[in-house]
Design a protein around this motif. Structure first.
Motif, PDB file in Angstrom:
ATOM      1  N   ARG A 149     174.983  74.495  80.553  1.00 35.24           N
ATOM      2  CA  ARG A 149     173.460  74.277  80.730  1.00 35.24           C
ATOM      3  C   ARG A 149     172.658  75.441  80.443  1.00 35.24           C
ATOM      4  N   LYS A 150     173.127  76.447  79.666  1.00 33.49           N
ATOM      5  CA  LYS A 150     172.715  77.550  79.014  1.00 33.49           C
ATOM      6  C   LYS A 150     171.701  78.199  80.034  1.00 33.49           C
ATOM      7  N   PRO A 151     172.445  78.794  80.905  1.00 28.34           N
ATOM      8  CA  PRO A 151     171.624  79.567  82.290  1.00 28.34           C
ATOM      9  C   PRO A 151     170.553  80.579  81.732  1.00 28.34           C
ATOM     10  N   HIS A 152     170.717  80.972  80.341  1.00 21.56           N
ATOM     11  CA  HIS A 152     169.946  82.198  80.097  1.00 21.56           C
ATOM     12  C   HIS A 152     168.953  81.642  79.582  1.00 21.56           C
ATOM     13  N   THR A 153     168.421  80.262  79.302  1.00 18.31           N
ATOM     14  CA  THR A 153     167.465  79.595  78.788  1.00 18.31           C
ATOM     15  C   THR A 153     166.516  79.205  79.871  1.00 18.31           C
ATOM     16  N   LEU A 154     167.156  78.975  81.054  1.00 20.05           N
ATOM     17  CA  LEU A 154     166.426  78.538  82.155  1.00 20.05           C
ATOM     18  C   LEU A 154     165.615  79.579  83.119  1.00 20.05           C
ATOM     19  N   THR A 155     164.631  79.099  83.569  1.00 15.35           N
ATOM     20  CA  THR A 155     163.727  79.900  84.669  1.00 15.35           C
ATOM     21  C   THR A 155     164.787  80.480  86.040  1.00 15.35           C
ATOM     22  N   GLU A 156     164.157  81.407  86.699  1.00 13.25           N
ATOM     23  CA  GLU A 156     165.263  81.653  87.713  1.00 13.25           C
ATOM     24  C   GLU A 156     165.052  80.572  88.862  1.00 13.25           C
ATOM     25  N   ARG A 157     163.947  79.954  89.004  1.00 15.29           N
ATOM     26  CA  ARG A 157     164.030  78.730  89.711  1.00 15.29           C
ATOM     27  C   ARG A 157     165.080  77.747  89.262  1.00 15.29           C
ATOM     28  N   GLN A 158     165.162  77.374  87.978  1.00 14.14           N
ATOM     29  CA  GLN A 158     166.097  76.459  87.485  1.00 14.14           C
ATOM     30  C   GLN A 158     167.554  76.996  87.782  1.00 14.14           C
ATOM     31  N   ARG A 159     167.609  77.982  87.484  1.00 10.41           N
ATOM     32  CA  ARG A 159     169.147  78.798  87.704  1.00 10.41           C
ATOM     33  C   ARG A 159     169.654  78.571  89.207  1.00 10.41           C
ATOM     34  N   THR A 160     168.480  78.611  90.212  1.00 13.37           N
ATOM     35  CA  THR A 160     168.777  78.684  91.551  1.00 13.37           C
ATOM     36  C   THR A 160     169.202  77.109  91.727  1.00 13.37           C
ATOM     37  N   LEU A 161     168.749  76.100  91.188  1.00 13.82           N
ATOM     38  CA  LEU A 161     168.977  74.779  91.469  1.00 13.82           C
ATOM     39  C   LEU A 161     170.319  74.366  90.798  1.00 13.82           C
ATOM     40  N   TYR A 167     172.313  70.947  89.103  1.00 17.10           N
ATOM     41  CA  TYR A 167     171.378  70.627  87.858  1.00 17.10           C
ATOM     42  C   TYR A 167     170.195  71.574  88.137  1.00 17.10           C
ATOM     43  N   PRO A 168     169.700  71.954  86.852  1.00 22.97           N
ATOM     44  CA  PRO A 168     168.302  72.628  86.999  1.00 22.97           C
ATOM     45  C   PRO A 168     167.234  71.860  87.203  1.00 22.97           C
ATOM     46  N   TYR A 169     167.092  70.530  86.937  1.00 25.36           N
ATOM     47  CA  TYR A 169     165.789  69.652  86.947  1.00 25.36           C
ATOM     48  C   TYR A 169     165.619  68.812  88.061  1.00 25.36           C
ATOM     49  N   VAL A 170     165.794  69.303  89.158  1.00 25.16           N
ATOM     50  CA  VAL A 170     165.723  68.529  90.333  1.00 25.16           C
ATOM     51  C   VAL A 170     164.701  69.086  91.538  1.00 25.16           C
ATOM     52  N   LEU A 171     164.228  68.487  92.380  1.00 20.20           N
ATOM     53  CA  LEU A 171     163.190  68.785  93.383  1.00 20.20           C
ATOM     54  C   LEU A 171     162.015  69.124  92.632  1.00 20.20           C
ATOM     55  N   ASP A 172     161.308  70.400  92.955  1.00 15.39           N
ATOM     56  CA  ASP A 172     160.183  70.811  92.492  1.00 15.39           C
ATOM     57  C   ASP A 172     160.365  70.855  90.813  1.00 15.39           C
ATOM     58  N   GLU A 173     161.584  70.773  90.104  1.00 14.13           N
ATOM     59  CA  GLU A 173     161.345  70.890  88.670  1.00 14.13           C
ATOM     60  C   GLU A 173     161.852  69.599  88.214  1.00 14.13           C
ATOM     61  N   PHE A 174     161.685  68.393  88.983  1.00 11.45           N
ATOM     62  CA  PHE A 174     162.144  67.132  88.697  1.00 11.45           C
ATOM     63  C   PHE A 174     160.868  66.490  87.920  1.00 11.45           C
ATOM     64  N   ARG A 175     161.135  65.609  86.626  1.00  4.73           N
ATOM     65  CA  ARG A 175     160.388  64.951  86.124  1.00  4.73           C
ATOM     66  C   ARG A 175     160.976  63.586  85.787  1.00  4.73           C
ATOM     67  N   PHE A 176     160.554  62.541  86.423  1.00  2.00           N
ATOM     68  CA  PHE A 176     161.073  61.148  86.243  1.00  2.00           C
ATOM     69  C   PHE A 176     160.992  60.561  84.925  1.00  2.00           C
ATOM     70  N   HIS A 177     162.002  60.212  83.951  1.00  2.00           N
ATOM     71  CA  HIS A 177     162.000  59.705  82.671  1.00  2.00           C
ATOM     72  C   HIS A 177     163.028  58.574  82.560  1.00  2.00           C
ATOM     73  N   LEU A 178     162.570  57.786  81.710  1.00  2.00           N
ATOM     74  CA  LEU A 178     163.528  56.630  81.368  1.00  2.00           C
ATOM     75  C   LEU A 178     163.911  56.978  79.664  1.00  2.00           C
ATOM     76  N   THR A 179     165.185  57.372  79.591  1.00  2.00           N
ATOM     77  CA  THR A 179     165.302  57.888  78.137  1.00  2.00           C
ATOM     78  C   THR A 179     165.471  56.661  77.247  1.00  2.00           C
ATOM     79  N   LEU A 180     164.634  57.096  76.171  1.00  2.00           N
ATOM     80  CA  LEU A 180     164.841  55.795  74.827  1.00  2.00           C
ATOM     81  C   LEU A 180     165.488  56.289  73.609  1.00  2.00           C
TER      82      LEU A 180
END
Length: 237
Positions: A149-161, A167-180
């Protein structure tokens, strides 16, 4: 055990609507596979070959048409897939159907996805419930998994999650998407976006009902994700 599991949104399955059915038909034709394993018509947009579509959808096709709610995880010791299915069914039975509002095509970093065209608080709340209430089934991420997940590229909040929930993109960092698509090179982005807008033209700016939680399984690294069980959203919360 090499199996991984995930809880996904699967528009067009379960308690769905006409918009959801159409969306799944178009998406599975674009990706060229169904997560159920059934044969799927492989569509070819004007000006494209099927090989060209497959080239930019390799990873998206392996995961299948879905929106991530709880990202892929290995089972914690002492749990079985039957335990996860039972808990997912219980959560779904107490959770209401939600709307994915006004679908739009979005570029996220360098890949394309269908996303809500306006705020979707009920959808975000459902995702948060799935992530947190089922997390005891998740085995802790290994150092190798965390490193990917390359933690060095993440924000502090994302590293905590990432540390707490895998996973870094959950809760307040979540963005729903349907990948195409997979990542698209800069010189092809305009072409791909125009193609997707035309391919999904009858689905855009429409609301789609999400009527179920879907439990998916990956039987070995690199294998296609398939649906294991579908759990209707039947509650009022």
């Amino acid at each position: 055990m090499s199996h991984r599991y995930a809880i996904y949104a699967a528009p067009g399955m379960g308690n769905t609507d006409a918009a959801g059915t159409l969306l799944r038909e178009r998406a599975e034709s674009w990706l060229g596979r169904s997560v159920t394993g059934r044969a799927t018509p492989r569509g070819v947009p004007d000006g494209w070959t099927r090989t060209a579509v497959d080239r930019i959808t390799h990873d998206a096709r392996r995961y299948g048409f879905h929106g991530t709610l709880k990202p892929p995880f290995r089972l914690a010791p002492g749990h079985t897939i039957a335990d996860v299915a039972t808990a997912t069914a219980r959560l779904a039975a107490s959770s209401a159907r939600v709307t994915i509002p006004r679908l739009t095509i979005s570029r996220i970093n360098r890949f394309y996805a269908l996303t809500p065209g306006e705020d979707a608080p009920a959808l975000n709340a459902l995702a948060a419930s799935v992530v947190t209430e089922l997390d005891h089934f998740r085995a802790p991420a290994t150092p190798e998994e965390l490193a990917r997940r390359k933690p060095h590229t993440l924000t502090e909040r994302q590293r905590t999650l990432l540390t707490e929930l895998g996973y870094p993109y959950v809760l307040d960092e979540f963005r729903f998407h349907l990948t195409l698509t997979d990542r698209v090179s800069d010189d092809r982005q305009d072409q791909v976006e125009q193609t997707l807008r035309h391919w999904f033209r009858d689905c855009l700016d429409r609301n789609v009902t999400l009527g179920a939680l879907a439990l998916f399984v990956e039987t070995e690294p690199g294998a296609p994700f398939r649906i294991h069980s579908l759990h209707p959203l039947e509650g009022s919360r």
